[in-house]
Enzyme design. Sequence first.
Site, mmCIF file in Angstrom:
data_model
loop_
_atom_site.group_PDB
_atom_site.id
_atom_site.type_symbol
_atom_site.label_atom_id
_atom_site.label_comp_id
_atom_site.label_asym_id
_atom_site.label_seq_id
_atom_site.Cartn_x
_atom_site.Cartn_y
_atom_site.Cartn_z
ATOM 1 N N ASP A 55 0.840 -1.190 0.000
ATOM 2 C CA ASP A 55 0.000 0.000 0.000
ATOM 3 C C ASP A 55 0.882 1.250 0.000
ATOM 4 O O ASP A 55 1.476 1.584 1.016
ATOM 5 C CB ASP A 55 -0.901 -0.046 1.244
ATOM 6 C CG ASP A 55 -1.736 1.218 1.398
ATOM 7 O OD1 ASP A 55 -1.715 2.047 0.458
ATOM 8 O OD2 ASP A 55 -2.396 1.376 2.430
ATOM 9 N N GLU A 133 31.530 8.696 1.482
ATOM 10 C CA GLU A 133 32.190 8.685 2.791
ATOM 11 C C GLU A 133 31.224 9.182 3.866
ATOM 12 O O GLU A 133 31.312 10.329 4.305
ATOM 13 C CB GLU A 133 33.432 9.592 2.771
ATOM 14 C CG GLU A 133 34.491 9.176 1.766
ATOM 15 C CD GLU A 133 35.679 10.139 1.721
ATOM 16 O OE1 GLU A 133 36.691 9.773 1.109
ATOM 17 O OE2 GLU A 133 35.587 11.267 2.272
ATOM 18 N N GLU A 135 29.823 9.871 7.434
ATOM 19 C CA GLU A 135 30.308 9.942 8.815
ATOM 20 C C GLU A 135 29.129 9.810 9.775
ATOM 21 O O GLU A 135 27.995 10.106 9.403
ATOM 22 C CB GLU A 135 31.027 11.273 9.053
ATOM 23 C CG GLU A 135 32.264 11.435 8.180
ATOM 24 C CD GLU A 135 32.827 12.848 8.178
ATOM 25 O OE1 GLU A 135 34.014 12.991 7.835
ATOM 26 O OE2 GLU A 135 32.085 13.809 8.493
ATOM 27 N N GLU A 190 36.923 10.044 13.517
ATOM 28 C CA GLU A 190 36.939 11.341 12.843
ATOM 29 C C GLU A 190 37.361 12.446 13.811
ATOM 30 O O GLU A 190 37.701 12.190 14.961
ATOM 31 C CB GLU A 190 35.556 11.634 12.216
ATOM 32 C CG GLU A 190 35.513 11.411 10.699
ATOM 33 C CD GLU A 190 36.515 12.261 9.922
ATOM 34 O OE1 GLU A 190 36.917 13.332 10.405
ATOM 35 O OE2 GLU A 190 36.898 11.852 8.810
ATOM 36 N N GLU A 197 34.198 7.354 10.792
ATOM 37 C CA GLU A 197 34.018 7.243 9.341
ATOM 38 C C GLU A 197 34.507 5.867 8.894
ATOM 39 O O GLU A 197 35.534 5.380 9.363
ATOM 40 C CB GLU A 197 34.821 8.331 8.625
ATOM 41 C CG GLU A 197 34.642 8.297 7.107
ATOM 42 C CD GLU A 197 35.449 9.374 6.378
ATOM 43 O OE1 GLU A 197 36.078 9.031 5.370
ATOM 44 O OE2 GLU A 197 35.451 10.534 6.817
ATOM 45 N N HIS A 246 30.920 13.038 1.912
ATOM 46 C CA HIS A 246 31.612 13.433 0.678
ATOM 47 C C HIS A 246 31.339 12.367 -0.383
ATOM 48 O O HIS A 246 31.349 11.173 -0.077
ATOM 49 C CB HIS A 246 33.122 13.528 0.899
ATOM 50 C CG HIS A 246 33.508 14.526 1.955
ATOM 51 N ND1 HIS A 246 34.793 14.658 2.427
ATOM 52 C CD2 HIS A 246 32.769 15.440 2.627
ATOM 53 C CE1 HIS A 246 34.823 15.608 3.340
ATOM 54 N NE2 HIS A 246 33.613 16.093 3.490
ATOM 55 N N ARG A 317 41.233 22.271 0.956
ATOM 56 C CA ARG A 317 40.063 21.543 1.448
ATOM 57 C C ARG A 317 38.892 22.444 1.840
ATOM 58 O O ARG A 317 37.881 21.946 2.317
ATOM 59 C CB ARG A 317 40.446 20.659 2.639
ATOM 60 C CG ARG A 317 41.178 19.405 2.210
ATOM 61 C CD ARG A 317 41.660 18.597 3.378
ATOM 62 N NE ARG A 317 42.417 17.430 2.927
ATOM 63 C CZ ARG A 317 41.905 16.218 2.754
ATOM 64 N NH1 ARG A 317 40.630 15.991 2.987
ATOM 65 N NH2 ARG A 317 42.661 15.217 2.355
ATOM 66 N N GLU A 334 35.624 15.225 -5.895
ATOM 67 C CA GLU A 334 35.037 14.954 -4.584
ATOM 68 C C GLU A 334 34.112 16.113 -4.229
ATOM 69 O O GLU A 334 34.582 17.234 -4.011
ATOM 70 C CB GLU A 334 36.161 14.819 -3.540
ATOM 71 C CG GLU A 334 35.639 14.581 -2.127
ATOM 72 C CD GLU A 334 36.736 14.643 -1.070
ATOM 73 O OE1 GLU A 334 36.449 14.309 0.085
ATOM 74 O OE2 GLU A 334 37.880 15.019 -1.401
#
Length: 445
Positions: A55, A133, A135, A190, A197, A246, A317, A334
């Site tokens: 359903d 990735e 976390e 992490e 992670e 990521h 980064r 990435e």
Amino acid sequence: MSQTHYTKEDILRIAKEENVRFIRLQFTDLLGTIKNVEIPRSQLEKALDNKMMFDGSSIEGYVRIEESDMYLYPDLNTWVIFPWVTEDRVARLICDVYLPDGRPFPGDPRGILKRALEEASEMGYTAMNVGPEPEFFLFKTDEKGNPTMELNDQGGYFDLAPTDLGENCRREIVLTLEEMGFEIEASHHEVAPGQHEIDFKYADAVKAADQIQTFKLVVKTIARQHGLHATFMPKPLFGVNGSGMHCHQSLFQGSENAFYDESDKLGLSTTARHYMAGVLKHARAFAAITNPTVNSYKRLVPGYEAPCYVAWSASNRSPMIRIPASRGLSTRVEVRNPDPAANPYLALAVMLKAGLDGVKNKTPLPAPTDRNIYVMSEEEREEQGIPSLPSDLHEAIVELMNNEVICEALGEHALTHFIELKEIEWDMYRTQIHSWERDQYMTLY
């Protein structure tokens, strides 16, 4: 989850040999929650013939009561037996959702991702490879099994026991995933206390999204057995890093990585550059999908490693897109803004659609941003044409509604229901009185 290709006969045989008593037919609702229809083994053949009905009106973002019948078509290659159930063994199959007339249901997230991949295929790409990735945080539970705000450790990045008390739990998660066919590449603590992670090997987009869903299920199940609560909430604690997901991605043409060009100084093909340009161009619009909760935007703030600016770099980064150092078949982009609260099927569909739009229109890639964007002033960012991601869910919804490419990726059914659900979420948040306000204003005024 391994590369085994199963036939209907294989599954019926294995179910009998391994004494599987129940089979969970899994699919995912619009918000990314796994749903199950559990059947006894006696019904397995019927399910494998695509005759199992459910359903749809009771599922978030599916259909109204008067059009509720849906069929589950199991993907035979997703057959796996849950290792943690030893008595009355349980297996699962991930399903696509179909309408009674045999057409794919347009609001099925897995189907939406397959539609985006069809477009890639029409453009000559045989696969979109994704390495996710996700976390998560581990919190202790109370005597009733409810999550507390107490973390299970005070570890930091790559810390080991005895600081990292989550290590045994994480190790068991890894072993369970491996038993289910995952290839685990790394597992570590992490940056934030209680944060972990586990990275698994890249796969084609549909399999990668299936794996994210299986991963979440395994992490939560094993954590519970250790007296812990695992949460994929993007920002459970103020003042420490939040959890991201990521997504490393690349397009392939047969066995060739379409993102690699050895003659380019960064090793990036024109296709890769246009793809990135498309992702950057539509990032503000797809944020509502990749960062789908009120809480998601508490993670996307300066100072905690999460990207809040729409830019790219091969060496830095802080931008939203980073180019990892590997080249050749491993050349990839990435995308760093998605978080693990996202519905993985929809998140991959909108990122792919954005990238393909860049490739199709030969969208020029802006210059890379190789300095720390967090220390740039607003004027400097404007000068360099670096926009910010939306600052809250409301802004993200508005951006989504105004973007034709991303709306088309979702299709009318999913788009309408998604926006409706998110507007309700925003309104509930907006009108609620939070403890911060009481702490701030109760005695002041």
